[in-house]
Scaffold this motif. Structure first.
Motif, PDB file in Angstrom:
ATOM      1  N   ALA A  52       0.811  -1.214   0.000  1.00  0.00           N
ATOM      2  CA  ALA A  52       0.000   0.000   0.000  1.00  0.00           C
ATOM      3  C   ALA A  52       0.850   1.272   0.000  1.00  0.00           C
ATOM      4  O   ALA A  52       0.330   2.374  -0.118  1.00  0.00           O
ATOM      5  CB  ALA A  52      -0.935   0.016   1.204  1.00  0.00           C
ATOM      6  N   VAL A  53       2.175   1.104   0.135  1.00  0.00           N
ATOM      7  CA  VAL A  53       3.082   2.247   0.256  1.00  0.00           C
ATOM      8  C   VAL A  53       4.180   2.159  -0.798  1.00  0.00           C
ATOM      9  O   VAL A  53       4.732   1.086  -1.044  1.00  0.00           O
ATOM     10  CB  VAL A  53       3.719   2.286   1.673  1.00  0.00           C
ATOM     11  CG1 VAL A  53       4.723   3.420   1.803  1.00  0.00           C
ATOM     12  CG2 VAL A  53       2.638   2.403   2.741  1.00  0.00           C
ATOM     13  N   SER A  54       4.502   3.300  -1.417  1.00  0.00           N
ATOM     14  CA  SER A  54       5.632   3.399  -2.333  1.00  0.00           C
ATOM     15  C   SER A  54       6.662   4.350  -1.746  1.00  0.00           C
ATOM     16  O   SER A  54       6.328   5.233  -0.952  1.00  0.00           O
ATOM     17  CB  SER A  54       5.187   3.937  -3.700  1.00  0.00           C
ATOM     18  OG  SER A  54       4.446   2.971  -4.396  1.00  0.00           O
ATOM     19  N   ARG A  55       7.909   4.151  -2.136  1.00  0.00           N
ATOM     20  CA  ARG A  55       8.982   5.053  -1.733  1.00  0.00           C
ATOM     21  C   ARG A  55       9.476   5.802  -2.962  1.00  0.00           C
ATOM     22  O   ARG A  55       9.764   5.208  -3.991  1.00  0.00           O
ATOM     23  CB  ARG A  55      10.148   4.298  -1.107  1.00  0.00           C
ATOM     24  CG  ARG A  55      11.300   5.234  -0.675  1.00  0.00           C
ATOM     25  CD  ARG A  55      12.458   4.475  -0.050  1.00  0.00           C
ATOM     26  NE  ARG A  55      12.026   3.546   0.985  1.00  0.00           N
ATOM     27  CZ  ARG A  55      11.807   3.880   2.262  1.00  0.00           C
ATOM     28  NH1 ARG A  55      11.961   5.117   2.657  1.00  0.00           N
ATOM     29  NH2 ARG A  55      11.420   2.957   3.133  1.00  0.00           N
ATOM     30  N   MET A  56       9.557   7.112  -2.830  1.00  0.00           N
ATOM     31  CA  MET A  56      10.151   7.962  -3.857  1.00  0.00           C
ATOM     32  C   MET A  56      11.513   8.408  -3.333  1.00  0.00           C
ATOM     33  O   MET A  56      11.616   8.856  -2.193  1.00  0.00           O
ATOM     34  CB  MET A  56       9.308   9.208  -4.113  1.00  0.00           C
ATOM     35  CG  MET A  56       7.969   8.950  -4.687  1.00  0.00           C
ATOM     36  SD  MET A  56       7.154  10.536  -5.015  1.00  0.00           S
ATOM     37  CE  MET A  56       5.734   9.940  -5.911  1.00  0.00           C
ATOM     38  N   VAL A  57      12.525   8.260  -4.154  1.00  0.00           N
ATOM     39  CA  VAL A  57      13.825   8.836  -3.842  1.00  0.00           C
ATOM     40  C   VAL A  57      14.006   9.971  -4.842  1.00  0.00           C
ATOM     41  O   VAL A  57      14.082   9.744  -6.050  1.00  0.00           O
ATOM     42  CB  VAL A  57      14.966   7.806  -3.941  1.00  0.00           C
ATOM     43  CG1 VAL A  57      16.311   8.478  -3.676  1.00  0.00           C
ATOM     44  CG2 VAL A  57      14.727   6.655  -2.972  1.00  0.00           C
ATOM     45  N   ILE A  58      14.018  11.202  -4.307  1.00  0.00           N
ATOM     46  CA  ILE A  58      14.045  12.395  -5.140  1.00  0.00           C
ATOM     47  C   ILE A  58      15.356  13.128  -4.878  1.00  0.00           C
ATOM     48  O   ILE A  58      15.683  13.431  -3.728  1.00  0.00           O
ATOM     49  CB  ILE A  58      12.863  13.330  -4.831  1.00  0.00           C
ATOM     50  CG1 ILE A  58      11.534  12.579  -4.989  1.00  0.00           C
ATOM     51  CG2 ILE A  58      12.906  14.573  -5.710  1.00  0.00           C
ATOM     52  CD1 ILE A  58      10.326  13.328  -4.453  1.00  0.00           C
ATOM     53  N   VAL A  59      16.091  13.421  -5.940  1.00  0.00           N
ATOM     54  CA  VAL A  59      17.316  14.214  -5.838  1.00  0.00           C
ATOM     55  C   VAL A  59      17.012  15.574  -6.447  1.00  0.00           C
ATOM     56  O   VAL A  59      16.582  15.669  -7.603  1.00  0.00           O
ATOM     57  CB  VAL A  59      18.495  13.536  -6.570  1.00  0.00           C
ATOM     58  CG1 VAL A  59      19.756  14.383  -6.453  1.00  0.00           C
ATOM     59  CG2 VAL A  59      18.723  12.126  -6.026  1.00  0.00           C
ATOM     60  N   VAL A  60      17.218  16.618  -5.649  1.00  0.00           N
ATOM     61  CA  VAL A  60      16.911  17.977  -6.089  1.00  0.00           C
ATOM     62  C   VAL A  60      17.995  18.912  -5.564  1.00  0.00           C
ATOM     63  O   VAL A  60      18.538  18.703  -4.477  1.00  0.00           O
ATOM     64  CB  VAL A  60      15.508  18.421  -5.606  1.00  0.00           C
ATOM     65  CG1 VAL A  60      15.426  18.501  -4.105  1.00  0.00           C
ATOM     66  CG2 VAL A  60      15.087  19.738  -6.231  1.00  0.00           C
ATOM     67  N   GLU A  61      18.319  19.927  -6.341  1.00  0.00           N
ATOM     68  CA  GLU A  61      19.279  20.930  -5.890  1.00  0.00           C
ATOM     69  C   GLU A  61      18.512  22.101  -5.300  1.00  0.00           C
ATOM     70  O   GLU A  61      17.618  22.657  -5.940  1.00  0.00           O
ATOM     71  CB  GLU A  61      20.158  21.396  -7.045  1.00  0.00           C
ATOM     72  CG  GLU A  61      21.323  22.216  -6.563  1.00  0.00           C
ATOM     73  CD  GLU A  61      22.465  22.252  -7.540  1.00  0.00           C
ATOM     74  OE1 GLU A  61      23.095  23.316  -7.622  1.00  0.00           O
ATOM     75  OE2 GLU A  61      22.716  21.232  -8.203  1.00  0.00           O
ATOM     76  N   ALA A  62      18.878  22.453  -4.055  1.00  0.00           N
ATOM     77  CA  ALA A  62      18.192  23.546  -3.362  1.00  0.00           C
ATOM     78  C   ALA A  62      19.067  24.043  -2.224  1.00  0.00           C
ATOM     79  O   ALA A  62      19.900  23.294  -1.703  1.00  0.00           O
ATOM     80  CB  ALA A  62      16.850  23.072  -2.806  1.00  0.00           C
ATOM     81  N   ASP A  63      18.846  25.284  -1.826  1.00  0.00           N
ATOM     82  CA  ASP A  63      19.487  25.776  -0.611  1.00  0.00           C
ATOM     83  C   ASP A  63      18.610  25.345   0.563  1.00  0.00           C
ATOM     84  O   ASP A  63      17.556  24.730   0.376  1.00  0.00           O
ATOM     85  CB  ASP A  63      19.714  27.288  -0.662  1.00  0.00           C
ATOM     86  CG  ASP A  63      18.425  28.092  -0.836  1.00  0.00           C
ATOM     87  OD1 ASP A  63      17.330  27.549  -0.547  1.00  0.00           O
ATOM     88  OD2 ASP A  63      18.511  29.250  -1.248  1.00  0.00           O
ATOM     89  N   GLU A  64      19.037  25.650   1.775  1.00  0.00           N
ATOM     90  CA  GLU A  64      18.293  25.201   2.965  1.00  0.00           C
ATOM     91  C   GLU A  64      16.877  25.769   3.003  1.00  0.00           C
ATOM     92  O   GLU A  64      15.921  25.078   3.356  1.00  0.00           O
ATOM     93  CB  GLU A  64      19.057  25.560   4.242  1.00  0.00           C
ATOM     94  CG  GLU A  64      20.325  24.749   4.444  1.00  0.00           C
ATOM     95  CD  GLU A  64      20.103  23.246   4.466  1.00  0.00           C
ATOM     96  OE1 GLU A  64      19.127  22.785   5.087  1.00  0.00           O
ATOM     97  OE2 GLU A  64      20.914  22.522   3.862  1.00  0.00           O
ATOM     98  N   GLU A  65      16.731  27.024   2.646  1.00  0.00           N
ATOM     99  CA  GLU A  65      15.402  27.642   2.640  1.00  0.00           C
ATOM    100  C   GLU A  65      14.493  26.968   1.600  1.00  0.00           C
ATOM    101  O   GLU A  65      13.331  26.680   1.862  1.00  0.00           O
ATOM    102  CB  GLU A  65      15.525  29.139   2.328  1.00  0.00           C
ATOM    103  CG  GLU A  65      14.217  29.885   2.379  1.00  0.00           C
ATOM    104  CD  GLU A  65      14.377  31.365   2.044  1.00  0.00           C
ATOM    105  OE1 GLU A  65      13.384  31.955   1.577  1.00  0.00           O
ATOM    106  OE2 GLU A  65      15.477  31.906   2.241  1.00  0.00           O
ATOM    107  N   GLY A  66      15.052  26.715   0.431  1.00  0.00           N
ATOM    108  CA  GLY A  66      14.282  26.042  -0.616  1.00  0.00           C
ATOM    109  C   GLY A  66      13.886  24.641  -0.211  1.00  0.00           C
ATOM    110  O   GLY A  66      12.752  24.205  -0.443  1.00  0.00           O
ATOM    111  N   LEU A  67      14.802  23.926   0.434  1.00  0.00           N
ATOM    112  CA  LEU A  67      14.500  22.572   0.897  1.00  0.00           C
ATOM    113  C   LEU A  67      13.372  22.598   1.922  1.00  0.00           C
ATOM    114  O   LEU A  67      12.467  21.759   1.887  1.00  0.00           O
ATOM    115  CB  LEU A  67      15.747  21.922   1.495  1.00  0.00           C
ATOM    116  CG  LEU A  67      15.541  20.505   2.009  1.00  0.00           C
ATOM    117  CD1 LEU A  67      15.205  19.559   0.861  1.00  0.00           C
ATOM    118  CD2 LEU A  67      16.756  20.030   2.766  1.00  0.00           C
ATOM    119  N   GLU A  68      13.401  23.568   2.803  1.00  0.00           N
ATOM    120  CA  GLU A  68      12.340  23.697   3.800  1.00  0.00           C
ATOM    121  C   GLU A  68      10.991  23.937   3.122  1.00  0.00           C
ATOM    122  O   GLU A  68       9.973  23.348   3.503  1.00  0.00           O
ATOM    123  CB  GLU A  68      12.660  24.858   4.751  1.00  0.00           C
ATOM    124  CG  GLU A  68      11.676  24.996   5.885  1.00  0.00           C
ATOM    125  CD  GLU A  68      12.047  26.136   6.831  1.00  0.00           C
ATOM    126  OE1 GLU A  68      11.122  26.726   7.393  1.00  0.00           O
ATOM    127  OE2 GLU A  68      13.245  26.425   6.985  1.00  0.00           O
TER     128      GLU A  68
END
Length: 170
Positions: A52-68
């Protein structure tokens, strides 16, 4: 274009996101990044030990504020169960690539030696080509691709990075 967070230093983040295994979830998650002006460097999705659950592994470039901001927006999606930034965690990380390379009687031996050095596998042999499978970290996959370019890469497909935290933590 990446627009969240002004002036901060940007870095690649690896997010492990547990989501309900339903149709349209991938589209909603990818759309969230797109609407916010972020390009996903890599995304891999698959079922977990719980169907019933899937895992997404997402790689993204962001600064700390963007990640938040990304994390807050992901939490608002009804299908998202849990988000974990595993960037700084001890982890096992892999990528899979299939590479179709031109191969004839003259260069086949050289290609086979390179494949052996990288502990890759030949998964298909044709008269004028080989299909090579490689699994490893991104740098290993990139290095093999670079070496095979001189032989003529006819086709290439990569999974994107998958990752799992080491040890008992999940």
């Amino acid at each position: 274009m990446r627009c969240w967070g002004l002036g901060g230093s940007s870095m690649q983040h690896i997010l492990s996101v547990l989501v309900e295994n339903r149709s349209g979830v991938l589209s909603r998650v990818a759309g969230l990044f797109s609407r916010r002006g972020y390009s996903i460097d890599s995304i891999a999705v698959g079922p977990t030990e719980d169907a019933a659950v899937s895992r997404m592994v997402i790689v993204v470039e962001a600064d700390e504020e963007g990640l938040e901001q990304i994390t807050k927006q992901l939490h608002k999606l009804i299908d998202v169960i849990k988000i974990h930034d595993i960037t700084k965690e001890a982890r096992v990380e892999r990528e899979l690539a299939l590479i179709k390379v031109q191969a004839d009687a003259q260069n086949r031996g050289d290609i086979l030696q390179i494949v052996d050095i990288f502990r890759a596998k030949i998964v298909d042999v044709a008269e004028k080509s080989l299909v090579i499978e490689i699994t490893g970290d991104t740098e290993k996959v990139d290095a093999l691709i670079q070496l095979l370019r001189s032989f003529g890469i006819k086709e290439l497909v990569r999974t994107g990075r998958i990752a799992m935290v080491r040890g008992m933590r999940s």
